[in-house]
Design a protein around this motif. Structure first.
Motif, PDB file in Angstrom:
ATOM      1  N   GLY A  69       0.997  -1.559   0.084  1.00 14.39           N
ATOM      2  CA  GLY A  69       0.125  -0.099  -0.055  1.00 14.39           C
ATOM      3  C   GLY A  69       0.730   1.509  -0.098  1.00 14.39           C
ATOM      4  N   VAL A  70       1.854   1.275   0.926  1.00 15.18           N
ATOM      5  CA  VAL A  70       2.695   2.433   1.172  1.00 15.18           C
ATOM      6  C   VAL A  70       3.673   2.714  -0.113  1.00 15.18           C
ATOM      7  CG1 VAL A  70       4.776   3.346   2.172  1.00 15.18           C
ATOM      8  CG2 VAL A  70       2.898   2.443   3.502  1.00 15.18           C
ATOM      9  N   LEU A  71       3.662   1.711  -0.580  1.00 19.58           N
ATOM     10  CA  LEU A  71       4.958   1.934  -1.964  1.00 19.58           C
ATOM     11  C   LEU A  71       4.521   2.223  -3.134  1.00 19.58           C
ATOM     12  CD1 LEU A  71       7.575   1.112  -3.810  1.00 19.58           C
ATOM     13  CD2 LEU A  71       6.486  -1.259  -4.049  1.00 19.58           C
ATOM     14  N   GLY A  72       2.759   1.357  -3.490  1.00 19.58           N
ATOM     15  CA  GLY A  72       2.246   2.098  -4.208  1.00 19.58           C
ATOM     16  C   GLY A  72       1.453   3.185  -4.442  1.00 19.58           C
ATOM     17  N   SER A  73       1.168   4.049  -3.297  1.00 23.53           N
ATOM     18  CA  SER A  73       0.943   5.456  -2.985  1.00 23.53           C
ATOM     19  C   SER A  73       1.925   6.183  -2.999  1.00 23.53           C
ATOM     20  CB  SER A  73       1.095   5.864  -1.478  1.00 23.53           C
ATOM     21  OG  SER A  73      -0.622   5.314  -0.927  1.00 23.53           O
ATOM     22  N   MET A  74       3.393   6.238  -2.575  1.00 25.30           N
ATOM     23  CA  MET A  74       4.421   6.753  -2.833  1.00 25.30           C
ATOM     24  C   MET A  74       4.420   7.196  -4.656  1.00 25.30           C
ATOM     25  SD  MET A  74       5.557   7.687  -0.244  1.00 25.30           S
ATOM     26  CE  MET A  74       8.199   8.006  -1.031  1.00 25.30           C
ATOM     27  N   PHE A  75       4.313   5.721  -5.289  1.00 23.15           N
ATOM     28  CA  PHE A  75       4.902   5.978  -6.388  1.00 23.15           C
ATOM     29  C   PHE A  75       3.779   6.698  -7.826  1.00 23.15           C
ATOM     30  CE2 PHE A  75       8.093   2.106  -6.803  1.00 23.15           C
ATOM     31  CZ  PHE A  75       8.818   2.545  -7.375  1.00 23.15           C
ATOM     32  N   PHE A  76       2.463   6.338  -6.893  1.00 21.27           N
ATOM     33  CA  PHE A  76       1.442   6.970  -7.463  1.00 21.27           C
ATOM     34  C   PHE A  76       1.554   8.365  -7.300  1.00 21.27           C
ATOM     35  CE2 PHE A  76      -2.937   8.852  -7.598  1.00 21.27           C
ATOM     36  CZ  PHE A  76      -3.561   8.828  -9.053  1.00 21.27           C
ATOM     37  N   PHE A  77       1.528   8.906  -6.253  1.00 17.76           N
ATOM     38  CA  PHE A  77       1.282  10.445  -5.893  1.00 17.76           C
ATOM     39  C   PHE A  77       3.354  10.818  -5.451  1.00 17.76           C
ATOM     40  CE2 PHE A  77      -1.596   8.829  -3.552  1.00 17.76           C
ATOM     41  CZ  PHE A  77      -2.830   9.686  -3.605  1.00 17.76           C
ATOM     42  N   THR A  78       4.005  10.415  -5.592  1.00 18.31           N
ATOM     43  CA  THR A  78       5.613  11.427  -5.804  1.00 18.31           C
ATOM     44  C   THR A  78       6.598  11.190  -6.946  1.00 18.31           C
ATOM     45  OG1 THR A  78       6.920   9.113  -4.107  1.00 18.31           O
ATOM     46  CG2 THR A  78       5.401  11.164  -3.144  1.00 18.31           C
ATOM     47  N   TYR A  79       6.170  10.832  -7.594  1.00 14.85           N
ATOM     48  CA  TYR A  79       7.059   9.680  -8.420  1.00 14.85           C
ATOM     49  C   TYR A  79       7.344  11.133  -9.619  1.00 14.85           C
ATOM     50  CZ  TYR A  79       9.623   7.295 -12.147  1.00 14.85           C
ATOM     51  OH  TYR A  79      10.692   7.330 -12.875  1.00 14.85           O
ATOM     52  N   LEU A  80       6.582  11.548  -9.898  1.00 15.35           N
ATOM     53  CA  LEU A  80       7.136  12.529 -11.123  1.00 15.35           C
ATOM     54  C   LEU A  80       7.399  14.077  -9.851  1.00 15.35           C
ATOM     55  CD1 LEU A  80       3.875  12.336 -12.828  1.00 15.35           C
ATOM     56  CD2 LEU A  80       6.105  12.034 -13.451  1.00 15.35           C
ATOM     57  N   PRO A  81       7.091  14.926  -9.458  1.00 10.89           N
ATOM     58  CA  PRO A  81       7.855  15.523  -8.866  1.00 10.89           C
ATOM     59  C   PRO A  81       9.032  15.104  -8.730  1.00 10.89           C
ATOM     60  CG  PRO A  81       5.732  15.124  -7.414  1.00 10.89           C
ATOM     61  CD  PRO A  81       5.728  13.569  -8.870  1.00 10.89           C
ATOM     62  N   GLN A  82       9.226  13.815  -7.524  1.00 15.03           N
ATOM     63  CA  GLN A  82      11.128  13.860  -7.299  1.00 15.03           C
ATOM     64  C   GLN A  82      12.078  13.353  -8.213  1.00 15.03           C
ATOM     65  OE1 GLN A  82      11.484  11.594  -2.975  1.00 15.03           O
ATOM     66  NE2 GLN A  82       9.887  10.772  -4.083  1.00 15.03           N
ATOM     67  N   LEU A  83      11.486  13.484  -9.355  1.00 16.95           N
ATOM     68  CA  LEU A  83      11.866  12.890 -10.484  1.00 16.95           C
ATOM     69  C   LEU A  83      12.441  14.608 -11.330  1.00 16.95           C
ATOM     70  CD1 LEU A  83      12.297  11.337 -12.840  1.00 16.95           C
ATOM     71  CD2 LEU A  83      10.788  11.608 -14.638  1.00 16.95           C
ATOM     72  N   ALA A  84      11.373  15.658 -11.135  1.00 16.32           N
ATOM     73  CA  ALA A  84      11.683  16.810 -11.840  1.00 16.32           C
ATOM     74  C   ALA A  84      13.109  17.131 -10.961  1.00 16.32           C
ATOM     75  CB  ALA A  84      10.643  17.568 -11.335  1.00 16.32           C
ATOM     76  N   VAL A  85      13.029  16.771  -9.558  1.00 15.46           N
ATOM     77  CA  VAL A  85      14.003  17.558  -8.913  1.00 15.46           C
ATOM     78  C   VAL A  85      15.322  16.673  -9.056  1.00 15.46           C
ATOM     79  CG1 VAL A  85      14.915  17.328  -6.948  1.00 15.46           C
ATOM     80  CG2 VAL A  85      13.128  18.290  -7.272  1.00 15.46           C
ATOM     81  N   MET A  86      14.891  15.229  -9.396  1.00 13.43           N
ATOM     82  CA  MET A  86      16.916  14.651  -9.542  1.00 13.43           C
ATOM     83  C   MET A  86      16.944  15.050 -11.492  1.00 13.43           C
ATOM     84  SD  MET A  86      17.117  12.870  -6.696  1.00 13.43           S
ATOM     85  CE  MET A  86      17.530  11.300  -7.106  1.00 13.43           C
ATOM     86  N   ALA A  87      15.918  14.865 -11.833  1.00 13.04           N
ATOM     87  CA  ALA A  87      16.686  14.925 -13.001  1.00 13.04           C
ATOM     88  C   ALA A  87      17.448  16.408 -13.320  1.00 13.04           C
ATOM     89  CB  ALA A  87      15.480  15.751 -14.126  1.00 13.04           C
ATOM     90  N   VAL A  88      17.163  17.052 -12.772  1.00 14.18           N
ATOM     91  CA  VAL A  88      18.700  18.379 -12.414  1.00 14.18           C
ATOM     92  C   VAL A  88      19.793  17.202 -12.172  1.00 14.18           C
ATOM     93  CG1 VAL A  88      18.920  20.734 -11.220  1.00 14.18           C
ATOM     94  CG2 VAL A  88      16.708  20.163 -12.101  1.00 14.18           C
ATOM     95  N   VAL A  89      19.863  16.901 -10.633  1.00 13.49           N
ATOM     96  CA  VAL A  89      21.141  16.536 -10.100  1.00 13.49           C
ATOM     97  C   VAL A  89      21.825  15.551 -10.710  1.00 13.49           C
ATOM     98  CG1 VAL A  89      22.027  15.670  -8.347  1.00 13.49           C
ATOM     99  CG2 VAL A  89      20.226  16.581  -7.894  1.00 13.49           C
TER     100      VAL A  89
END
Length: 288
Positions: A69-89
């Protein structure tokens, strides 16, 4: 103005030297203690003693349900925002590093919740059961009833002392504060792991201190005097628990490792008492 700058530069130099000396002392203490081996010893001891698997097996299904449940929620809600930050680095590698970061975050969140609710009693039984397996029954009996027969887990009766403390908001806040360090390649991750390792190390012997009946001040002084060994243990334990999916196994094997360390500390104390007791009795006789 020049004198002030020179004074400040000298103060910074003194502080840097003092910090370096402290770090060197901690590293030396950690190396001499060998505490960093106990999480590894815990893996092998846990694997070699099937009786110790019982607490983990009894809680595996609810843990996996929570993790999913936690893993599914994290990928659904936080993957794209964190991807945007990590892409810069990290550039093109951000797709993979973000996924690994979310796996680590999900594992941490799951373990934080489960250790305080789902796994709490199971981890307690694993720690006490390991002490029983190492014949440290006397200290275990200070905190729970022990049955005369059965394997190391079957012998565990009703807990006489309250189990580990529940959810700590401070630890979760610290984790959130430290998390951005992972955005700094290599060095940031190393600092993140060491900081978490120090926090993790401070808690590994909570049950042992409880069984010993130590006050809060006594615990704090012990941890301060042995900061290097506990940080070393905590760092290795943290690295193992950061492995996705396997974190629950390593959480239990680390508990076994902590109990093995506690058993060795206890054995040294008993041996020291045995060796000094005759001398004390002899001194008392002479005094009479």
């Amino acid at each position: 103005m020049g004198n002030r700058l020179a004074e400040r530069a000298q103060e910074c130099s003194c502080c840097s030297k003092e910090d370096y000396d402290k770090a060197r002392v901690l590293l030396n203490d950690a190396a001499r203690s060998g505490s960093y081996w106990y999480p590894i010893k815990g893996i092998f001891y846990f694997a070699a003693h099937p009786a110790l698997w019982k607490p983990l097996r009894s809680k595996l299904a609810p843990y996996l349900t929570l993790y999913s449940g936690v893993l599914g929620s994290m990928f659904f809600f936080t993957y794209l925002p964190q991807l945007a930050v990590m892409a810069v680095v990290n550039g093109p590698l951000a797709v993979f590093t973000t996924a690994l970061l979310i796996l680590n975050e999900s594992s941490t969140i799951t373990m934080t919740i489960s250790k305080n609710y789902i796994l709490r009693d199971a981890i307690l039984d694993t720690f006490d059961g390991t002490l029983v397996a190492r014949n440290s029954t006397e200290i275990v009996s200070q905190g729970r009833e022990l049955k005369p027969r059965g394997d190391s887990i079957d012998r565990l009766g009703k807990a006489l002392k309250a189990p580990f403390k529940k959810f700590s908001l401070n630890k979760l806040v610290r984790y959130v504060i430290y998390l951005p360090l992972n955005f700094i390649p290599v060095i940031g991750t190393v600092v993140f792991v060491v900081l978490r390792g120090r926090s993790r190390g401070d808690a590994v012997h909570d049950r042992y201190f409880q069984l010993k009946g130590w006050s809060k001040s006594t615990r704090s002084q012990w941890l301060k005097d042995h900061q290097g060994p506990y940080t070393a243990f905590g760092t290795v334990a943290t690295l193992l628990e950061m492995i996705p999916l396997a974190s629950v196994f390593f959480s239990f094997s680390n508990t076994v490792g902590a109990a093995l360390w506690a058993a060795d500390i206890e054995a040294k104390e008993v041996e020291m008492f045995k060796s000094t007791a005759p001398e004390l009795r002899e001194t008392a006789k002479k005094a009479e």
